[in-house]
Design an enzyme around this catalytic site. Structure first.
Site, PDB file in Angstrom:
ATOM      1  N   SER A   1       0.801  -1.223   0.000  1.00 39.94           N
ATOM      2  CA  SER A   1       0.000   0.000   0.000  1.00 39.94           C
ATOM      3  C   SER A   1       0.831   1.269   0.000  1.00 39.94           C
ATOM      4  O   SER A   1       0.350   2.330  -0.419  1.00 39.94           O
ATOM      5  CB  SER A   1      -0.928   0.000   1.220  1.00 39.94           C
ATOM      6  OG  SER A   1      -0.194  -0.175   2.423  1.00 39.94           O
TER       7      SER A   1
ATOM      8  N   HIS B   1      -1.218   5.704   6.735  1.00 38.19           N
ATOM      9  CA  HIS B   1      -0.580   5.674   5.418  1.00 38.19           C
ATOM     10  C   HIS B   1      -0.119   7.089   5.062  1.00 38.19           C
ATOM     11  O   HIS B   1      -0.638   8.062   5.600  1.00 38.19           O
ATOM     12  CB  HIS B   1      -1.558   5.192   4.341  1.00 38.19           C
ATOM     13  CG  HIS B   1      -1.833   3.730   4.375  1.00 38.19           C
ATOM     14  ND1 HIS B   1      -2.756   3.166   5.217  1.00 38.19           N
ATOM     15  CD2 HIS B   1      -1.300   2.708   3.654  1.00 38.19           C
ATOM     16  CE1 HIS B   1      -2.785   1.855   5.019  1.00 38.19           C
ATOM     17  NE2 HIS B   1      -1.909   1.564   4.080  1.00 38.19           N
TER      18      HIS B   1
END
Length: 268
Positions: free
Chosen positions: A44, A250
């Site tokens: 990711s 993230h």
């Protein structure tokens, strides 16, 4: 495709709480890399979870037009571009689903992988929901995996990349430290934050050692993210993102363009 392991972590958390090169040298390297095909592999942190602007056809892989591979492709125009990185990917996933576009014409490969193998999501779950001692214990378990098992996993991936793309420049990119320490900041204790940062250093150093052993280039994002960690006041990393919970923990779009892209460009 399956959901990001980080997404699974954040969901469980909510339920539980009720909530390099520079200048001419860099330009020359990038020009050489752009002469052939570029393939972006990994998890990711390469697909761009957290950056928004997701490509609808990528499904649960959540590939973003603001992710560093997409940005580098737009800036340098390689002869071909394959965006294979996928949210949640482990080393086994890279081997089984992402290497199909590699061949002798591939001149550049980028890769982020290893965090999901080491159980990062479970580390964060433990550190957020349990005591300092439980957090440190779980981190030590993850570090033991990184020391004893991950190097062999990485070697297998790196060998496969070299076999399929023997002429490619391979840039393996690490992970940022999560927290700016010594700040007044809601959330985890300073003990937990420090230990999580130490775990990021530990996996980065392991990835760098294995990449170097394969004559790959390591792109270190710890420097580019310095001053932009969680608790910095100008974070390039999401904490818990209430509007899009799967993007939590993230890099933001700024983290991709300001943190990952320069590290990759300098190494490519």
């Amino acid at each position: 495709m399956r959901r990001s392991r980080i997404t699974g972590f954040v969901t469980s958390l909510l339920l539980a709480v009720g909530l390099g090169l520079t200048g001419a040298a860099s330009a020359q390297a990038s020009s050489t890399a752009a002469a052939g095909g570029y393939v972006a592999l990994g998890d990711s942190y390469s697909s761009g979870v957290g950056a928004g602007s997701y490509i609808s056809s990528s499904g649960d892989c959540n590939r973003s037009t603001k992710a560093f591979p997409y940005l580098w492709n737009a800036a340098h125009g390689p002869s071909s571009f394959t965006f294979a990185a996928c949210s949640g990917a482990t080393t086994d996933d890279v081997l089984s689903t992402q290497l199909g576009s590699l061949d002798s014409s591939t001149s550049l490969v980028s890769l982020t992988v290893g965090g999901n193998d080491a159980g990062f999501a479970d580390v964060m779950t433990t550190c957020v929901l349990q005591s300092d001692s439980s957090c440190l214990s779980r981190i030590n378990t993850a570090k033991a995996y990184v020391a004893n098992t991950l190097p062999g996993k990485l070697d297998t991936v790196y060998n496969a990349i070299s076999a399929k793309a023997p002429y490619a420049r391979v840039v393996v990119i690490g992970y940022p430290r999560f927290y700016l320490l010594g700040q007044s900041c809601l959330g985890l204790s300073e003990t937990k934050r420090s230990a999580i940062n130490g775990a990021a250093d530990y996996i980065d150093d392991t990835i760098k050692a294995r990449a170097t052993a394969h004559n790959f280039v390591f792109g270190d994002v710890r420097g580019t993210f310095t001053g932009h960690e969680i608790c910095s006041g100008n974070s390039w990393l999401h904490s818990v993102n209430w509007l899009s919970i799967g993007e939590s923990y993230h890099p933001t779009a700024a983290g991709q363009s300001g943190g990952y892209l320069p590290a990759f460009t300098g190494a490519a």
